[in-house]
Write a protein that holds these residues in place. Structure first.
Motif, PDB file in Angstrom:
ATOM      1  N   GLY A 141       0.812  -1.208   0.000  1.00 50.94           N
ATOM      2  CA  GLY A 141       0.000   0.000   0.000  1.00 50.94           C
ATOM      3  C   GLY A 141       0.844   1.255   0.000  1.00 50.94           C
ATOM      4  O   GLY A 141       2.058   1.221  -0.243  1.00 50.94           O
ATOM      5  N   TYR A 142       0.202   2.372   0.266  1.00 49.35           N
ATOM      6  CA  TYR A 142       0.929   3.634   0.378  1.00 49.35           C
ATOM      7  C   TYR A 142       1.404   3.804   1.808  1.00 49.35           C
ATOM      8  O   TYR A 142       0.647   3.632   2.766  1.00 49.35           O
ATOM      9  CB  TYR A 142       0.040   4.821  -0.005  1.00 49.35           C
ATOM     10  CG  TYR A 142       0.715   6.146   0.266  1.00 49.35           C
ATOM     11  CD1 TYR A 142       1.709   6.625  -0.577  1.00 49.35           C
ATOM     12  CD2 TYR A 142       0.394   6.894   1.411  1.00 49.35           C
ATOM     13  CE1 TYR A 142       2.355   7.821  -0.314  1.00 49.35           C
ATOM     14  CE2 TYR A 142       1.029   8.086   1.672  1.00 49.35           C
ATOM     15  CZ  TYR A 142       2.010   8.553   0.814  1.00 49.35           C
ATOM     16  OH  TYR A 142       2.664   9.720   1.085  1.00 49.35           O
ATOM     17  N   VAL A 143       2.674   4.145   1.964  1.00 51.43           N
ATOM     18  CA  VAL A 143       3.277   4.366   3.275  1.00 51.43           C
ATOM     19  C   VAL A 143       3.905   5.755   3.269  1.00 51.43           C
ATOM     20  O   VAL A 143       4.502   6.177   2.270  1.00 51.43           O
ATOM     21  CB  VAL A 143       4.348   3.302   3.596  1.00 51.43           C
ATOM     22  CG1 VAL A 143       4.965   3.547   4.977  1.00 51.43           C
ATOM     23  CG2 VAL A 143       3.758   1.896   3.520  1.00 51.43           C
ATOM     24  N   GLN A 144       3.757   6.463   4.387  1.00 49.93           N
ATOM     25  CA  GLN A 144       4.331   7.802   4.489  1.00 49.93           C
ATOM     26  C   GLN A 144       5.824   7.767   4.191  1.00 49.93           C
ATOM     27  O   GLN A 144       6.564   6.958   4.748  1.00 49.93           O
ATOM     28  CB  GLN A 144       4.094   8.355   5.893  1.00 49.93           C
ATOM     29  CG  GLN A 144       4.421   9.821   6.039  1.00 49.93           C
ATOM     30  CD  GLN A 144       4.103  10.348   7.434  1.00 49.93           C
ATOM     31  OE1 GLN A 144       4.278   9.634   8.406  1.00 49.93           O
ATOM     32  NE2 GLN A 144       3.636  11.574   7.510  1.00 49.93           N
ATOM     33  N   GLY A 145       6.256   8.630   3.302  1.00 49.40           N
ATOM     34  CA  GLY A 145       7.647   8.654   2.854  1.00 49.40           C
ATOM     35  C   GLY A 145       7.763   8.356   1.374  1.00 49.40           C
ATOM     36  O   GLY A 145       8.683   8.831   0.697  1.00 49.40           O
ATOM     37  N   MET A 146       6.815   7.555   0.857  1.00 47.63           N
ATOM     38  CA  MET A 146       6.852   7.221  -0.570  1.00 47.63           C
ATOM     39  C   MET A 146       6.685   8.451  -1.457  1.00 47.63           C
ATOM     40  O   MET A 146       7.208   8.488  -2.576  1.00 47.63           O
ATOM     41  CB  MET A 146       5.751   6.206  -0.905  1.00 47.63           C
ATOM     42  CG  MET A 146       5.988   4.821  -0.385  1.00 47.63           C
ATOM     43  SD  MET A 146       4.648   3.705  -0.890  1.00 47.63           S
ATOM     44  CE  MET A 146       5.183   2.176  -0.093  1.00 47.63           C
ATOM     45  N   SER A 147       5.961   9.448  -0.959  1.00 45.82           N
ATOM     46  CA  SER A 147       5.724  10.644  -1.773  1.00 45.82           C
ATOM     47  C   SER A 147       7.044  11.340  -2.103  1.00 45.82           C
ATOM     48  O   SER A 147       7.189  11.931  -3.180  1.00 45.82           O
ATOM     49  CB  SER A 147       4.782  11.612  -1.054  1.00 45.82           C
ATOM     50  OG  SER A 147       5.335  12.055   0.176  1.00 45.82           O
ATOM     51  N   GLY A 177      12.509  -3.575   2.750  1.00 48.93           N
ATOM     52  CA  GLY A 177      12.554  -4.049   4.131  1.00 48.93           C
ATOM     53  C   GLY A 177      12.088  -3.009   5.125  1.00 48.93           C
ATOM     54  O   GLY A 177      11.498  -3.340   6.155  1.00 48.93           O
ATOM     55  N   LEU A 178      12.322  -1.730   4.815  1.00 48.75           N
ATOM     56  CA  LEU A 178      11.901  -0.656   5.709  1.00 48.75           C
ATOM     57  C   LEU A 178      10.425  -0.319   5.530  1.00 48.75           C
ATOM     58  O   LEU A 178       9.721  -0.064   6.503  1.00 48.75           O
ATOM     59  CB  LEU A 178      12.762   0.585   5.466  1.00 48.75           C
ATOM     60  CG  LEU A 178      14.234   0.449   5.874  1.00 48.75           C
ATOM     61  CD1 LEU A 178      15.038   1.624   5.354  1.00 48.75           C
ATOM     62  CD2 LEU A 178      14.370   0.350   7.380  1.00 48.75           C
ATOM     63  N   TYR A 179       9.957  -0.314   4.291  1.00 46.68           N
ATOM     64  CA  TYR A 179       8.561   0.046   4.050  1.00 46.68           C
ATOM     65  C   TYR A 179       7.594  -1.037   4.498  1.00 46.68           C
ATOM     66  O   TYR A 179       6.405  -0.771   4.655  1.00 46.68           O
ATOM     67  CB  TYR A 179       8.345   0.397   2.577  1.00 46.68           C
ATOM     68  CG  TYR A 179       8.660   1.842   2.297  1.00 46.68           C
ATOM     69  CD1 TYR A 179       7.752   2.843   2.602  1.00 46.68           C
ATOM     70  CD2 TYR A 179       9.885   2.210   1.750  1.00 46.68           C
ATOM     71  CE1 TYR A 179       8.040   4.173   2.380  1.00 46.68           C
ATOM     72  CE2 TYR A 179      10.181   3.543   1.516  1.00 46.68           C
ATOM     73  CZ  TYR A 179       9.260   4.523   1.835  1.00 46.68           C
ATOM     74  OH  TYR A 179       9.552   5.844   1.618  1.00 46.68           O
ATOM     75  N   ARG A 180       8.065  -2.227   4.718  1.00 48.08           N
ATOM     76  CA  ARG A 180       7.212  -3.250   5.309  1.00 48.08           C
ATOM     77  C   ARG A 180       7.083  -3.043   6.819  1.00 48.08           C
ATOM     78  O   ARG A 180       6.268  -3.677   7.469  1.00 48.08           O
ATOM     79  CB  ARG A 180       7.781  -4.646   5.015  1.00 48.08           C
ATOM     80  CG  ARG A 180       7.694  -5.028   3.534  1.00 48.08           C
ATOM     81  CD  ARG A 180       8.447  -6.296   3.247  1.00 48.08           C
ATOM     82  NE  ARG A 180       7.785  -7.454   3.809  1.00 48.08           N
ATOM     83  CZ  ARG A 180       8.351  -8.654   3.909  1.00 48.08           C
ATOM     84  NH1 ARG A 180       9.603  -8.833   3.505  1.00 48.08           N
ATOM     85  NH2 ARG A 180       7.685  -9.663   4.413  1.00 48.08           N
ATOM     86  N   GLU A 221      13.287   7.804   8.891  1.00 41.28           N
ATOM     87  CA  GLU A 221      13.001   8.838   7.888  1.00 41.28           C
ATOM     88  C   GLU A 221      14.138   8.968   6.887  1.00 41.28           C
ATOM     89  O   GLU A 221      13.900   9.036   5.678  1.00 41.28           O
ATOM     90  CB  GLU A 221      12.774  10.176   8.583  1.00 41.28           C
ATOM     91  CG  GLU A 221      12.545  11.317   7.593  1.00 41.28           C
ATOM     92  CD  GLU A 221      12.687  12.676   8.250  1.00 41.28           C
ATOM     93  OE1 GLU A 221      11.769  13.059   8.972  1.00 41.28           O
ATOM     94  OE2 GLU A 221      13.727  13.326   8.038  1.00 41.28           O
ATOM     95  N   TRP A 222      15.370   9.002   7.367  1.00 40.26           N
ATOM     96  CA  TRP A 222      16.512   9.183   6.477  1.00 40.26           C
ATOM     97  C   TRP A 222      16.581   8.087   5.430  1.00 40.26           C
ATOM     98  O   TRP A 222      16.732   8.361   4.238  1.00 40.26           O
ATOM     99  CB  TRP A 222      17.808   9.215   7.296  1.00 40.26           C
ATOM    100  CG  TRP A 222      17.992  10.461   8.107  1.00 40.26           C
ATOM    101  CD1 TRP A 222      17.141  11.525   8.187  1.00 40.26           C
ATOM    102  CD2 TRP A 222      19.110  10.764   8.951  1.00 40.26           C
ATOM    103  NE1 TRP A 222      17.653  12.483   9.033  1.00 40.26           N
ATOM    104  CE2 TRP A 222      18.856  12.046   9.521  1.00 40.26           C
ATOM    105  CE3 TRP A 222      20.280  10.097   9.294  1.00 40.26           C
ATOM    106  CZ2 TRP A 222      19.748  12.658  10.395  1.00 40.26           C
ATOM    107  CZ3 TRP A 222      21.171  10.703  10.173  1.00 40.26           C
ATOM    108  CH2 TRP A 222      20.918  11.968  10.709  1.00 40.26           C
ATOM    109  N   SER A 228      15.791  12.415   1.040  1.00 38.75           N
ATOM    110  CA  SER A 228      15.171  13.480   0.253  1.00 38.75           C
ATOM    111  C   SER A 228      14.254  14.369   1.082  1.00 38.75           C
ATOM    112  O   SER A 228      13.920  15.478   0.653  1.00 38.75           O
ATOM    113  CB  SER A 228      14.385  12.891  -0.923  1.00 38.75           C
ATOM    114  OG  SER A 228      13.440  11.942  -0.487  1.00 38.75           O
ATOM    115  N   LYS A 229      13.852  13.927   2.279  1.00 41.70           N
ATOM    116  CA  LYS A 229      13.010  14.768   3.128  1.00 41.70           C
ATOM    117  C   LYS A 229      13.838  15.708   4.001  1.00 41.70           C
ATOM    118  O   LYS A 229      13.465  16.849   4.218  1.00 41.70           O
ATOM    119  CB  LYS A 229      12.110  13.916   4.015  1.00 41.70           C
ATOM    120  CG  LYS A 229      11.168  14.749   4.879  1.00 41.70           C
ATOM    121  CD  LYS A 229      10.235  13.891   5.717  1.00 41.70           C
ATOM    122  CE  LYS A 229       9.306  14.753   6.566  1.00 41.70           C
ATOM    123  NZ  LYS A 229       8.388  13.945   7.411  1.00 41.70           N
TER     124      LYS A 229
END
Length: 377
Positions: A141-147, A177-180, A221-222, A228-229
């Motif tokens: 799905g969509y996870v915060q950070g993908m944007s 691995g992180l987005y899961r 986050e990094w 990029s954030k």
């Protein structure tokens, strides 16, 4: 003038003789690690990321249409005053409903550029790409950070290529691995980072530990946004250049480079509290780290001093999570400054698989524990 000279070298001498999928020449690697000119990123980034998922323009259109149909159905249900309760079964079989978060995240994606705010030139493309990915991988799905990942790609690539890049980038062990959001995935990377920090900057490591700031509180986050954030776009882009050439080890070296640059502030008294450390490594970082060449120098210094054993441990994280066959059976783009300790982004194929109930429970627990932290604001 220097940028134009580098661009001319790439476009006239290096790229015409480069065969996609082959290992770059030593001269090409050397120039690559100095940061790519923007026009060269348009060519090399798609090649470096690859398309091992074999995503076609038709598949992109299908995923976009599925997302559009879902939005229309939801809008029609709302306009017809249909009561939707928590007991109603979901329309999809995965996390397609997570697309509802996208409109809230886009205005916060590079807000100073205004490209991705509503009405901005890239807002619609970014939204459609993120929605299409959600239907391509409903298990994630969509996870915060993908944007931020989609936005960086769109700044250099057209929508279809950006979608291909996003899907394949999120398919690699370093990012998937992180987005899961599996706690073990985060913890093992934090431990390796902590070891490197203690070896190279013991005073900084002690300062952060005494302030109560754990690596998990900023590494998530990094790593998930490939910096990029937290960095200006021109600075973050050189991190992407290195990451696409040398793989996950670059994420660790960049993190330590940011600590090196922030060391005077951390040890100068402001870093003695959790709030101070969070501010130094959060909202102040973008202004402090504003020179791509300075950051690259620190990254190379960190890499040069890192023990080979730890670099191999970074490599082994991928093998532990997804199996050595998935990671090792594909050629690397670059060998890395220290040889076999690195792998390119395109060096793995991860098959889509539904998340287990246990993983979803762990995800919920981890997200709840992170609510309110500075890096998720």
């Amino acid at each position: 003038k220097r940028l134009q000279e580098h661009t001319d070298i790439w476009l006239r001498q290096l790229l015409p003789s480069f065969v996609p999928g082959s290992r770059p020449s030593r001269r090409m690697e050397r120039l690559w690690r100095q940061g790519l000119p923007p026009r060269v990123r348009e060519v090399l980034w798609p090649t470096a990321i690859g398309n091992v998922l074999r995503i076609t323009p038709e598949l992109f259109e299908i995923c976009k249409q599925q997302a559009l149909d879902a939005r229309r159905a939801q809008s029609e249900a709302a306009s017809s005053n249909v009561l939707v309760t928590l007991m109603d079964p979901p329309r999809g079989h995965g996390k397609e409903h997570s697309t509802e978060c996208i409109p809230f995240d886009l205005p916060r994606t590079f807000p100073t550029l205004a490209f991705f705010c509503e009405g901005g030139p890239l807002h619609e493309d970014c939204a459609r790409i993120l929605e299409a990915y959600t239907f391509f991988r409903p298990d994630i799905g969509y996870v915060q950070g993908m944007s931020f990942l989609a936005a960086v790609l769109l700044l250099y690539l057209p929508p279809y290529q950006a979608f291909v890049g996003l899907c394949n980038l999120l398919n690699t062990p370093s990012v998937l691995g992180l987005y899961r959001m599996i706690p073990q995935t985060v913890q093992c990377r934090a431990q390796v980072f902590q070891k490197l920090c203690a070896m190279q900057m013991p005073a900084v490591a002690s300062c952060i530990e005494e302030a109560g700031l754990t690596p998990e509180m900023f590494l998530i986050e990094w790593f998930m946004t490939i910096y990029s954030k937290c960095l200006q776009i021109d600075v973050a882009s050189v991190v992407w250049d290195l990451f696409l050439l040398d793989g996950e080890v670059v994420l660790y070296c960049t993190g330590l480079a940011l600590l090196r640059i922030s060391e005077p502030a951390l040890l100068g008294g402001d870093g003695s509290s959790l709030e101070g450390c969070s501010r130094i490594l959060g909202e102040e970082l973008r202004a402090r780290v504003n020179d791509p060449e300075e950051l690259l120098w620190h990254v190379h210094e960190v890499w040069r001093r890192a023990p080979v054993q730890l670099l191999e441990e970074i490599r082994s994280i991928e093998n532990t999570e997804f199996g050595p066959q998935l990671v090792a059976n594909h050629p690397r783009i670059g060998a890395g400054p220290v040889g076999s300790g690195s792998s390119s982004v395109s060096a793995s194929v991860i098959s889509p698989a539904s998340a287990s109930q246990q993983q979803r429970s762990l995800l919920s627990t981890l997200r709840d524990s992170l609510k309110g932290n500075w890096f998720l604001q």
